[in-house]
Design a protein around this motif. Sequence first.
Motif, mmCIF file in Angstrom:
data_model
loop_
_atom_site.group_PDB
_atom_site.id
_atom_site.type_symbol
_atom_site.label_atom_id
_atom_site.label_comp_id
_atom_site.label_asym_id
_atom_site.label_seq_id
_atom_site.Cartn_x
_atom_site.Cartn_y
_atom_site.Cartn_z
ATOM 1 N N TRP A 36 0.815 -1.221 0.064
ATOM 2 C CA TRP A 36 -0.055 -0.232 0.074
ATOM 3 C C TRP A 36 0.946 1.096 -0.069
ATOM 4 C CZ3 TRP A 36 -0.357 4.209 3.750
ATOM 5 C CH2 TRP A 36 -1.471 4.772 3.677
ATOM 6 N N HIS A 37 0.488 2.398 -0.885
ATOM 7 C CA HIS A 37 0.991 3.767 -0.897
ATOM 8 C C HIS A 37 0.101 4.764 -0.372
ATOM 9 C CE1 HIS A 37 2.897 0.835 -3.898
ATOM 10 N NE2 HIS A 37 3.963 1.152 -3.255
ATOM 11 N N ASN A 38 0.802 5.710 0.345
ATOM 12 C CA ASN A 38 -0.158 6.708 0.997
ATOM 13 C C ASN A 38 -0.393 7.683 -0.192
ATOM 14 O OD1 ASN A 38 2.490 7.926 0.824
ATOM 15 N ND2 ASN A 38 1.476 9.794 1.730
ATOM 16 N N ASN A 39 0.248 7.844 -1.311
ATOM 17 C CA ASN A 39 -0.058 8.836 -2.244
ATOM 18 C C ASN A 39 -1.308 8.451 -3.202
ATOM 19 O OD1 ASN A 39 1.640 6.781 -2.986
ATOM 20 N ND2 ASN A 39 1.767 7.804 -5.212
ATOM 21 N N GLU A 41 -3.419 5.232 -1.999
ATOM 22 C CA GLU A 41 -4.080 4.522 -1.122
ATOM 23 C C GLU A 41 -4.832 3.457 -1.716
ATOM 24 O OE1 GLU A 41 -6.874 6.649 1.283
ATOM 25 O OE2 GLU A 41 -5.645 8.373 1.372
ATOM 26 N N GLU A 43 -4.092 -0.616 -2.453
ATOM 27 C CA GLU A 43 -3.403 -1.711 -1.924
ATOM 28 C C GLU A 43 -3.207 -2.649 -3.207
ATOM 29 O OE1 GLU A 43 -4.610 -3.794 1.951
ATOM 30 O OE2 GLU A 43 -5.302 -5.267 0.381
ATOM 31 N N ASP A 112 3.506 -0.944 3.946
ATOM 32 C CA ASP A 112 2.871 0.317 3.771
ATOM 33 C C ASP A 112 4.116 1.262 3.528
ATOM 34 O OD1 ASP A 112 0.094 -0.591 4.377
ATOM 35 O OD2 ASP A 112 0.818 -0.845 6.303
ATOM 36 N N TYR A 114 5.192 5.275 2.886
ATOM 37 C CA TYR A 114 4.685 6.606 2.924
ATOM 38 C C TYR A 114 5.747 7.464 2.187
ATOM 39 C CZ TYR A 114 1.565 4.829 6.382
ATOM 40 O OH TYR A 114 0.723 4.068 7.200
#
Length: 135
Positions: A36-39, A41, A43, A112, A114
Amino acid sequence: MSPQEHLALAERFIAALEAGDVEAVRDIYAPDARLWHNNDEIEQTVDQNLRVLAWLIRALPERRYRIVRREILADGFLQQHVLEGVLADGAAFAMPACVVVQARDGRIVRLDEYLDPAAGAPLAAQARRARIAAV
């Protein structure tokens, strides 16, 4: 897994990324791992993530991960790093990131990541230019 095993996994993972060895990264991921990447979102599955990794290897063929901090967790590790490299136009590239990794049986089961999308903008712009030039 022991703290030493988590540390060895982290080192093996970064070495595979720096070497651009997609199959070694695949072997480090559990088959059902989620990334998952915060930029965005989103998965990703292992295959989806490896397609992005293959693109990154082509887009940034000379790259290294400068480790800023690594903490062993009960179920994995946390790592702050800066992805550094040189873009096709010769410009230096640097993108700080942080990953929180869960591991089981010597493999990554969840990652995960970020990062600041603004830091990755020069790499994305290079990719857009390359697609335009190839048309």
